[in-house]
Scaffold this active site. Structure first.
Site, PDB file in Angstrom:
ATOM      1  N   GLU A  26       9.372   2.148  11.141  1.00  0.00           N
ATOM      2  CA  GLU A  26      10.172   3.371  11.335  1.00  0.00           C
ATOM      3  C   GLU A  26       9.189   4.521  11.245  1.00  0.00           C
ATOM      4  O   GLU A  26       8.501   4.682  10.240  1.00  0.00           O
ATOM      5  CB  GLU A  26      11.266   3.468  10.270  1.00  0.00           C
ATOM      6  CG  GLU A  26      12.289   4.560  10.554  1.00  0.00           C
ATOM      7  CD  GLU A  26      11.993   5.851   9.826  1.00  0.00           C
ATOM      8  OE1 GLU A  26      11.612   6.837  10.501  1.00  0.00           O
ATOM      9  OE2 GLU A  26      12.140   5.874   8.599  1.00  0.00           O
ATOM     10  N   GLY A  59       6.070   5.536   8.436  1.00  0.00           N
ATOM     11  CA  GLY A  59       5.014   6.546   8.435  1.00  0.00           C
ATOM     12  C   GLY A  59       4.901   7.176   9.812  1.00  0.00           C
ATOM     13  O   GLY A  59       5.869   7.221  10.576  1.00  0.00           O
ATOM     14  N   SER A  60       3.711   7.627  10.140  1.00  0.00           N
ATOM     15  CA  SER A  60       3.516   8.374  11.385  1.00  0.00           C
ATOM     16  C   SER A  60       3.490   7.443  12.591  1.00  0.00           C
ATOM     17  O   SER A  60       3.115   6.270  12.501  1.00  0.00           O
ATOM     18  CB  SER A  60       2.215   9.181  11.319  1.00  0.00           C
ATOM     19  OG  SER A  60       1.095   8.324  11.458  1.00  0.00           O
ATOM     20  N   THR A  61       3.861   7.992  13.718  1.00  0.00           N
ATOM     21  CA  THR A  61       3.845   7.232  14.967  1.00  0.00           C
ATOM     22  C   THR A  61       2.434   6.793  15.322  1.00  0.00           C
ATOM     23  O   THR A  61       2.214   5.644  15.749  1.00  0.00           O
ATOM     24  CB  THR A  61       4.444   8.073  16.104  1.00  0.00           C
ATOM     25  OG1 THR A  61       5.809   8.382  15.778  1.00  0.00           O
ATOM     26  CG2 THR A  61       4.401   7.342  17.432  1.00  0.00           C
ATOM     27  N   GLU A  87       6.128  16.989  16.256  1.00  0.00           N
ATOM     28  CA  GLU A  87       6.700  16.760  14.938  1.00  0.00           C
ATOM     29  C   GLU A  87       5.872  17.527  13.902  1.00  0.00           C
ATOM     30  O   GLU A  87       4.710  17.212  13.660  1.00  0.00           O
ATOM     31  CB  GLU A  87       6.706  15.266  14.590  1.00  0.00           C
ATOM     32  CG  GLU A  87       7.379  14.986  13.257  1.00  0.00           C
ATOM     33  CD  GLU A  87       7.268  13.539  12.826  1.00  0.00           C
ATOM     34  OE1 GLU A  87       8.215  13.032  12.202  1.00  0.00           O
ATOM     35  OE2 GLU A  87       6.218  12.914  13.091  1.00  0.00           O
ATOM     36  N   LYS A 137       0.854  -1.184   0.000  1.00  0.00           N
ATOM     37  CA  LYS A 137       0.000   0.000   0.000  1.00  0.00           C
ATOM     38  C   LYS A 137       0.892   1.236   0.000  1.00  0.00           C
ATOM     39  O   LYS A 137       1.381   1.663   1.053  1.00  0.00           O
ATOM     40  CB  LYS A 137      -0.923   0.035   1.223  1.00  0.00           C
ATOM     41  CG  LYS A 137      -1.995   1.122   1.113  1.00  0.00           C
ATOM     42  CD  LYS A 137      -2.660   1.441   2.429  1.00  0.00           C
ATOM     43  CE  LYS A 137      -1.983   2.547   3.172  1.00  0.00           C
ATOM     44  NZ  LYS A 137      -2.011   3.870   2.470  1.00  0.00           N
ATOM     45  N   CYS A 157      12.173  12.133   7.965  1.00  0.00           N
ATOM     46  CA  CYS A 157      12.043  11.670   9.345  1.00  0.00           C
ATOM     47  C   CYS A 157      13.249  12.089  10.174  1.00  0.00           C
ATOM     48  O   CYS A 157      13.168  12.215  11.393  1.00  0.00           O
ATOM     49  CB  CYS A 157      11.916  10.151   9.377  1.00  0.00           C
ATOM     50  SG  CYS A 157      10.516   9.514   8.441  1.00  0.00           S
TER      51      CYS A 157
END
Length: 545
Positions: free
Chosen positions: A297, A269-271, A429, A216, A331
């Site tokens: 990550e 991607g995002s946390t 962030e 994806k 990142c």
């Protein structure tokens, strides 16, 4: 079947093209890439889902626009639903037996061929797609979409060969062996917009080890994703090994993360998204065939910490490059800095001069250092922070601060000076071209080190600056757990495959180090084989006598 141990060519990092206008080679490379950019910008590509090697088009079609010129549409793509997701899993499962039974050197050869194609005829194509679709300048595209991806493909093949050579001790009468199997089930790769190389590697690394993949990609990376699939196809990747389905995140989670045959998740991607994935895997853990490998990550609030002995010129350059290359959408980008008061005047003067010298605009103008942020949502988020800053007396805008989305999603490189080290832009962030600086009293060096370590939940990258070796040693110890990639007297960005394996811990991910053998270990399931050459025929041990 060949009975031989094959050795992968020893990889070296792909040379970075400078695209300099001052020499004939650079001029020729510029002209070739510019022609590809012009051709690609004038076209509108129809991007299908790719399922089992088939091009699948759906009733829902979305557009790809240039972030720096959002009125220019350069592609349309089919949006996958639950039916396409199910078909992608079925295709991956069908392809799995033949793919995992293929000799490892044949799998490796496919990705080595892809690397050579990328170094040659695909280089302009992948760079142009990354520049236009993700708003990267020519240098940022070159070090990502071309060089880093080439390095991933070549170095991973070598790492996999080295893993296969690791075998256990055998003793007289017993032959012990380790067999390296792929995971049971399929691997779900969920990839980001900001690095074409990361998107491709999140698919290719598990596939090299014999896994099949449902991919994806980010919907803001679709143009380069399309050419990655073409690259792998031309390199000889069998149908169904990697299946591409751009889709809604929550629907992907609901449909695929609960699938019984989920073997692993490879995510960048995002946390918050990764925590949601982890939570979903936990909720479904009793229904899986095997415990899925979860590799992620995620975000970062990456720091630069300077000691009073730091070189002001080197520090300022690292801050400017680390914070503003690719509009801070890395990142690893420097987004918070701790500068001693004794250095601040010299450092701030250089930063302001550098930022004011930046040219900002379209990627097709190679003179632009800064381009656009990725989309309207990102633009609005950053603009919201900057609006709040203008109404807060505890924060000073040193330089920049303006935003304009009339033609493209442009945010000026901005430096904020914060009175408090816990101000929201020092902690949150932002993922944009905003650097927050806390100026500390020289006498509070130790106290500020502790603040740097404890303020952020992230631990991805960080940099320290000093000319004093004792100070460097002290900073390294104090910030030991604050960054998975740690830089001394350098900016906290620019990790190179084979040199600085990449990844962080805490809220920044599982620290499985893309670009190293450590990551590949996550996609294999070893089987220990003990063969007794002459087995015993009597149950009695000597002690029984």
């Amino acid at each position: 079947m060949a009975d031989a141990h094959f050795t992968v060519p020893t990889p070296i990092n792909e040379p970075v093209r400078a695209y300099s206008a001052s020499d004939p080679t650079g001029l020729s490379q510029r002209a070739s890439l510019q022609a590809t950019l012009d051709c690609m910008a004038s076209d509108c590509v129809d991007i299908p889902c790719v399922i089992g090697g088939r091009e699948v088009r759906t009733n829902e079609v979305r557009s790809v626009v240039m972030p720096h010129s959002h009125r220019e549409k350069i592609a349309i793509y089919s949006w996958a639903g639950a039916a396409e997701m199910a078909a992608a899993v079925e295709a991956a499962q069908r392809a799995k037996p033949a793919w995992e039974s293929m000799q490892w050197q044949d799998r490796a050869a496919i990705f080595l061929k892809a690397a050579d194609l990328l170094a040659g005829p695909y280089r302009d194509v992948i760079n142009a797609a990354t520049m236009l679709g993700q708003s990267k300048n020519v240098f940022q595209a070159e070090i990502d979409a071309a060089c880093e991806l080439i390095d991933f493909l070549r170095f991973n093949a070598k790492y996999y060969e080295q893993i296969l050579q690791q075998q256990p001790l055998s003793v007289p009468g017993v032959w012990n062996r380790l067999e390296y199997r792929p995971l049971e089930g399929f691997v779900l790769a969920i990839t980001p917009f900001n690095f074409t190389a990361i998107a491709a590697n999140l698919c290719a690394a598990p596939a090299l080890a014999g896994n099949t993949v449902v991919w994806k990609p980010s919907d803001t990376q679709m143009l380069s994703a399309h050419y990655i699939m073409k690259l792998f196809k031309e390199a000889g990747l069998p149908d169904g090994v990697i299946n591409m389905i751009p889709a809604d995140g929550p629907l992907t989670g609901k449909t695929l993360l609960s699938h019984r045959d989920l073997g692993g998740v490879h995510f960048t991607g995002s946390t918050s998204t990764f925590q949601s994935i982890w939570r979903s895997v936990g909720e479904n853990v009793a229904s899986y065939r095997s415990y899925p490998r979860v590799v992620g990550e995620t975000g970062g609030k990456d720091f630069v910490f300077a000691h009073p002995s730091a070189d002001a010129a080197a520090l300022a350059t690292a801050l400017v490059r680390g914070a503003f290359e690719y509009q801070g959408q890395k990142c690893s980008a420097a987004s918070r800095a701790y500068i001693p008061r004794s250095l601040w005047a010299a450092v701030s003067e250089r930063i302001v001069a550098d930022v004011k010298s930046f040219k900002m605009g379209d990627v097709r103008d190679f003179g632009n250092f800064v381009n656009a942020v990725i989309d309207e949502r990102s633009f609005n988020k950053i603009a919201g922070y900057l609006k709040a800053v203008r109404n807060d007396s505890s924060v000073k805008v040193l330089v920049g601060g303006a935003c304009d989305s009339s033609m493209g999603y442009f945010v000026e490189p901005t430096v904020l000076v914060c009175e408090s080290p816990t101000y929201r832009t020092m902690v949150d962030e932002l993922f944009g071209p905003v650097l927050s600086v806390y100026v500390y009293d020289d006498a509070k060096f130790e106290e500020t080190l502790a603040i740097c370590d404890q303020t952020s939940p992230y631990a991805l990258t960080g940099a320290i600056f000093s000319q004093d070796r004792q100070a460097l040693a002290r900073m390294s110890v104090a910030l030991r757990n604050a960054a998975g990639n740690f830089y001394i007297n350098d900016k906290p960005t620019g990790a190179v495959v084979g040199q600085q394996p990449f990844g962080g811990a805490r809220a920044s991910g599982t620290n499985d180090k893309a670009g190293s053998a450590l990551n590949l270990y996550r996609w294999i399931s070893p089987r220990t084989i003990k063969e007794t050459l002459v087995p015993p025929t009597d149950y009695r041990y000597p002690f029984l006598g």
